[in-house]
Design an enzyme around this catalytic site. Sequence first.
Site, PDB file in Angstrom:
ATOM      1  N   ASN A 183       5.910  -7.310   1.052  1.00  0.00           N
ATOM      2  CA  ASN A 183       5.303  -6.211   0.968  1.00  0.00           C
ATOM      3  C   ASN A 183       6.413  -5.287   0.315  1.00  0.00           C
ATOM      4  O   ASN A 183       6.792  -4.129   0.480  1.00  0.00           O
ATOM      5  CB  ASN A 183       6.064  -6.022   2.892  1.00  0.00           C
ATOM      6  CG  ASN A 183       6.587  -4.944   3.426  1.00  0.00           C
ATOM      7  OD1 ASN A 183       5.335  -3.658   3.328  1.00  0.00           O
ATOM      8  ND2 ASN A 183       7.478  -4.634   3.711  1.00  0.00           N
TER       9      ASN A 183
ATOM     10  N   LYS B 147       1.840  -0.645  -8.960  1.00  0.00           N
ATOM     11  CA  LYS B 147      -0.006  -0.786  -7.835  1.00  0.00           C
ATOM     12  C   LYS B 147      -0.947  -1.344  -8.111  1.00  0.00           C
ATOM     13  O   LYS B 147      -2.639  -2.679  -7.831  1.00  0.00           O
ATOM     14  CB  LYS B 147       0.510  -0.146  -6.447  1.00  0.00           C
ATOM     15  CG  LYS B 147       1.504  -0.231  -6.161  1.00  0.00           C
ATOM     16  CD  LYS B 147       1.967  -1.219  -5.293  1.00  0.00           C
ATOM     17  CE  LYS B 147       2.832  -0.552  -4.290  1.00  0.00           C
ATOM     18  NZ  LYS B 147       3.423  -1.641  -3.666  1.00  0.00           N
TER      19      LYS B 147
ATOM     20  N   TYR C 274       4.310   4.301 -10.738  1.00  0.00           N
ATOM     21  CA  TYR C 274       4.082   3.704  -9.414  1.00  0.00           C
ATOM     22  C   TYR C 274       3.121   3.425  -8.787  1.00  0.00           C
ATOM     23  O   TYR C 274       2.460   2.539  -8.948  1.00  0.00           O
ATOM     24  CB  TYR C 274       4.812   4.400  -7.844  1.00  0.00           C
ATOM     25  CG  TYR C 274       4.125   4.055  -6.519  1.00  0.00           C
ATOM     26  CD1 TYR C 274       5.478   2.880  -5.958  1.00  0.00           C
ATOM     27  CD2 TYR C 274       2.791   4.676  -5.957  1.00  0.00           C
ATOM     28  CE1 TYR C 274       5.150   2.451  -4.703  1.00  0.00           C
ATOM     29  CE2 TYR C 274       2.967   4.049  -4.762  1.00  0.00           C
ATOM     30  CZ  TYR C 274       3.488   3.306  -4.184  1.00  0.00           C
ATOM     31  OH  TYR C 274       3.313   2.353  -2.528  1.00  0.00           O
TER      32      TYR C 274
ATOM     33  N   LEU D 275       6.514   0.059   6.923  1.00  0.00           N
ATOM     34  CA  LEU D 275       5.208  -1.056   7.636  1.00  0.00           C
ATOM     35  C   LEU D 275       5.567  -2.017   7.591  1.00  0.00           C
ATOM     36  O   LEU D 275       5.335  -3.242   8.540  1.00  0.00           O
ATOM     37  CB  LEU D 275       4.495  -0.718   6.063  1.00  0.00           C
ATOM     38  CG  LEU D 275       3.859   0.606   5.597  1.00  0.00           C
ATOM     39  CD1 LEU D 275       3.679   0.579   4.448  1.00  0.00           C
ATOM     40  CD2 LEU D 275       3.194   0.833   6.728  1.00  0.00           C
TER      41      LEU D 275
END
Length: 231
Positions: free
Chosen positions: A80, A160, A156, A13
């Site tokens: 990122n 986030k 994870y 990304l």
Amino acid sequence: MTITLITGGNKGLGYETARRLIEIGHKVYIGARNEELGKKAADELGAKFVLLDVTEDASVSDAVAQIVKSEGRLDVLINNAGISGPYTKPEDVTADEIRQVYETNVFGIVRVTNAFLPLLRKSDAPVIVNVTSGLGSFGMVTNPETMESKVNSLTYTSSKSAVTMLTVQYAKGLPDIRINAADPGATATDLNGHAGHQTVQEGTDAIVSLATIGKDGPTGTIIDRKGTLPW
């Protein structure tokens, strides 16, 4: 010319975001902890390379010094860099596993953001984009109709969720900077073993959209390529 820094920008990304922003006229610095891979990506894209490990204070400080010397300001910071960590069953997760993922995904954002604030404040329209995930959205993971509800990854997903809350709190505390979070969606990258159904271009739609807002753009929001994401 808009000066942009993308952490973890040498692949996936980050790489595609760099390509798209360069295409519309940004001068992009690719931050990567691997010098060889970072330089290779920068050369391919026509970007600049800066050695940057978001988990190391000294590395971040050196990156700031490099951009101070070469540019004197930063217009867009895209946080990122991220790792998935092991998909361990909740009952088997250790504090060390969580700490390792948070060091990059959460503490890395704090470390980089705070270090680059003086440079961002030299911009006429400073912007920060934090790359989050629908896997960290309470609305998405509790909706049985979503793909996100089928994933049970304590480490994870919670990292986030923290990224999204960091975004909101930074936006409240730094009203002079447009600070938002982007959810790429299930995109085929190294992070997920190329298991996502979206292309990297589709996955970067929300990131690029938020990276190109003006000084009157939104702040404290989270979006994916279709619009506002449930929190």
